[in-house]
Design an enzyme around this catalytic site. Structure first.
Site, PDB file in Angstrom:
ATOM      1  N   CYS A  13       0.915  -1.259   0.255  1.00 22.43           N
ATOM      2  CA  CYS A  13      -0.116   0.014  -0.012  1.00 22.43           C
ATOM      3  C   CYS A  13       1.000   1.333  -0.047  1.00 22.43           C
ATOM      4  O   CYS A  13       2.063   1.137  -0.246  1.00 22.43           O
ATOM      5  CB  CYS A  13      -1.117   0.092   1.121  1.00 22.43           C
ATOM      6  SG  CYS A  13      -0.082   0.036   2.647  1.00 22.43           S
ATOM      7  N   ASN A  16       2.247   1.480   4.455  1.00 19.01           N
ATOM      8  CA  ASN A  16       2.525   0.138   5.019  1.00 19.01           C
ATOM      9  C   ASN A  16       2.190   0.325   6.680  1.00 19.01           C
ATOM     10  O   ASN A  16       2.955  -0.362   7.223  1.00 19.01           O
ATOM     11  CB  ASN A  16       3.961  -0.269   4.815  1.00 19.01           C
ATOM     12  CG  ASN A  16       4.138  -1.769   5.237  1.00 19.01           C
ATOM     13  OD1 ASN A  16       5.335  -2.093   5.563  1.00 19.01           O
ATOM     14  ND2 ASN A  16       3.192  -2.626   5.291  1.00 19.01           N
ATOM     15  N   CYS A  18      -1.636   0.810   7.363  1.00 20.73           N
ATOM     16  CA  CYS A  18      -2.925   0.254   7.531  1.00 20.73           C
ATOM     17  C   CYS A  18      -3.280  -0.867   6.580  1.00 20.73           C
ATOM     18  O   CYS A  18      -3.514  -1.716   7.185  1.00 20.73           O
ATOM     19  CB  CYS A  18      -3.802   1.722   6.931  1.00 20.73           C
ATOM     20  SG  CYS A  18      -3.591   3.153   8.111  1.00 20.73           S
ATOM     21  N   ARG A  19      -3.522  -0.405   5.440  1.00 23.84           N
ATOM     22  CA  ARG A  19      -4.275  -1.671   4.595  1.00 23.84           C
ATOM     23  C   ARG A  19      -3.178  -2.828   4.489  1.00 23.84           C
ATOM     24  O   ARG A  19      -3.624  -3.815   4.646  1.00 23.84           O
ATOM     25  CB  ARG A  19      -4.550  -1.120   3.055  1.00 23.84           C
ATOM     26  CG  ARG A  19      -5.513   0.076   3.275  1.00 23.84           C
ATOM     27  CD  ARG A  19      -5.605   0.771   1.966  1.00 23.84           C
ATOM     28  NE  ARG A  19      -4.521   1.692   1.779  1.00 23.84           N
ATOM     29  CZ  ARG A  19      -4.422   2.281   0.704  1.00 23.84           C
ATOM     30  NH1 ARG A  19      -5.043   2.195  -0.267  1.00 23.84           N
ATOM     31  NH2 ARG A  19      -3.140   3.046   0.460  1.00 23.84           N
ATOM     32  N   SER A  20      -1.715  -2.746   3.740  1.00 21.78           N
ATOM     33  CA  SER A  20      -0.985  -3.647   3.688  1.00 21.78           C
ATOM     34  C   SER A  20      -0.628  -4.410   4.875  1.00 21.78           C
ATOM     35  O   SER A  20      -0.505  -5.792   4.762  1.00 21.78           O
ATOM     36  CB  SER A  20       0.263  -3.611   2.597  1.00 21.78           C
ATOM     37  OG  SER A  20       0.996  -2.567   3.443  1.00 21.78           O
ATOM     38  N   ASP A 130      -8.149   3.765   1.019  1.00 22.08           N
ATOM     39  CA  ASP A 130      -7.280   4.183   2.078  1.00 22.08           C
ATOM     40  C   ASP A 130      -7.980   4.767   3.155  1.00 22.08           C
ATOM     41  O   ASP A 130      -8.930   6.110   3.040  1.00 22.08           O
ATOM     42  CB  ASP A 130      -6.313   5.357   1.499  1.00 22.08           C
ATOM     43  CG  ASP A 130      -5.208   5.868   2.300  1.00 22.08           C
ATOM     44  OD1 ASP A 130      -5.406   5.348   3.552  1.00 22.08           O
ATOM     45  OD2 ASP A 130      -4.160   6.422   2.119  1.00 22.08           O
TER      46      ASP A 130
HETATM   47  P1  4NP Z   1      -1.954   2.895   4.217  1.00 24.17           P
HETATM   48  O1  4NP Z   1      -2.334   4.220   4.853  1.00 24.17           O
HETATM   49  O2  4NP Z   1      -1.275   3.121   2.674  1.00 24.17           O
HETATM   50  O3  4NP Z   1      -2.935   1.928   3.974  1.00 24.17           O
HETATM   51  O4  4NP Z   1      -0.746   2.258   5.069  1.00 24.17           O
HETATM   52  C1  4NP Z   1      -1.682   5.346   4.641  1.00 24.17           C
HETATM   53  C2  4NP Z   1      -0.790   5.636   5.782  1.00 24.17           C
HETATM   54  C3  4NP Z   1      -0.161   6.856   5.845  1.00 24.17           C
HETATM   55  C4  4NP Z   1      -0.349   7.774   4.944  1.00 24.17           C
HETATM   56  C5  4NP Z   1      -1.231   7.439   3.742  1.00 24.17           C
HETATM   57  C6  4NP Z   1      -1.941   6.428   3.742  1.00 24.17           C
HETATM   58  N1  4NP Z   1       0.405   9.007   5.019  1.00 24.17           N
HETATM   59  O5  4NP Z   1       0.090   9.933   4.206  1.00 24.17           O
HETATM   60  O6  4NP Z   1       1.144   9.182   5.926  1.00 24.17           O
END
Ligand code: 4NP
Length: 164
Positions: A13, A16, A18-20, A130
Site C-alpha cells: 500500500c 504500510n 494500514c491496509r497492507s 485508504d
Molecule cells: P496505508 O495508509 O497506505 O494503508 O498504510 C496510509 C498511511 C499513511 C499515509 C497515507 C496512507 N500517509 O500519508 O502518511
C-alpha cells in the site's frame, strides 16, 4: 529468501501502516490455519517511506485484534527493487500503488503483479480504500475486503501451485 521452494506473497500500500499490514496479518493467519505456512511466505511494504520502522496504525491494529488477528509484530518498510526477485505475487491495494510498482517492475519479473481485490470479484470494488484520513468505519471496511480477497488469493495459489 530462506527457502527457495516457498511461494512469496507481498502486499503493498502507500504507508504500510494500514491496509497492507492488515492484509499481511489476515493472509498469514489464513495460511497458518490451512497448514501452509511452510509453503507460503507473507510480507508487506509501502511505496512511500514516511512510516518506515513504525508499527501498524493503532486503529488498524485494534480492528484486526477485534477479529482475532495480531499485527503488533509488524513494522513498516518501503518497497525495494529486490522484492521483485523475492516474491511471486505482488499485490497492490489501489491503482496508484500498482502504477508505482509497474514503474519499478524489472523485465525479468515473471510473477503476478496486480490489484489484491481482483481476488474478491464479488466485492464489486477494485481498490481497498485508504482509511488513513477517515473514521473508524474505514478500518472495518478494509478488514471486510481483505478477508474476502485473502480467501480468493489462497485458493488461486493452491490451484496454481498444486498445494493441498
Ligand atoms: P496505508 O495508509 O497506505 O494503508 O498504510 C496510509 C498511511 C499513511 C499515509 C497515507 C496512507 N500517509 O500519508 O502518511
Amino acid at each position: 529468501m530462506s527457502n527457495p521452494q516457498t511461494i512469496g506473497v507481498l502486499f503493498v500500500c502507500l504507508g504500510n501502516i494500514c491496509r497492507s499490514p492488515t492484509a499481511h496479518g489476515v493472509f498469514e493467519s489464513l495460511v497458518a490455519e490451512r497448514g501452509l505456512a511452510r509453503s507460503i511466505r507473507v510480507d508487506s511494504c509501502g511505496t512511500g517511506d514516511w512510516h518506515v520502522g513504525h508499527p501498524p496504525d493503532r486503529r488498524a491494529a485494534a480492528e484486526a485484534r477485534r477479529r482475532g488477528y495480531d499485527l503488533d509484530h509488524l513494522r513498516a518498510r518501503q518497497v525495494e527493487p529486490a522484492d521483485f526477485d523475492r516474491f511471486h505475487y505482488i499485490l497492490a491495494m489501489d491503482r496508484m500503488n500498482l502504477a508505482d510498482l509497474e514503474s519499478m517492475r524489472p523485465s525479468r519479473f515473471d510473477g503476478h503483479l496486480g490489484l489484491f481485490l481482483a481476488f474478491a470479484p464479488a466485492s464489486g470494488v477494485a481498490e481497498v480504500p485508504d482509511p488513513y484520513y477517515g473514521g473508524d468505519t474505514g478500518f472495518s471496511r478494509v478488514l471486510d475486503l481483505v478477508e474476502a480477497a485473502s480467501v480468493g488469493l489462497l485458493e488461486e495459489i493452491r490451484i496454481a501451485h498444486a498445494l493441498r
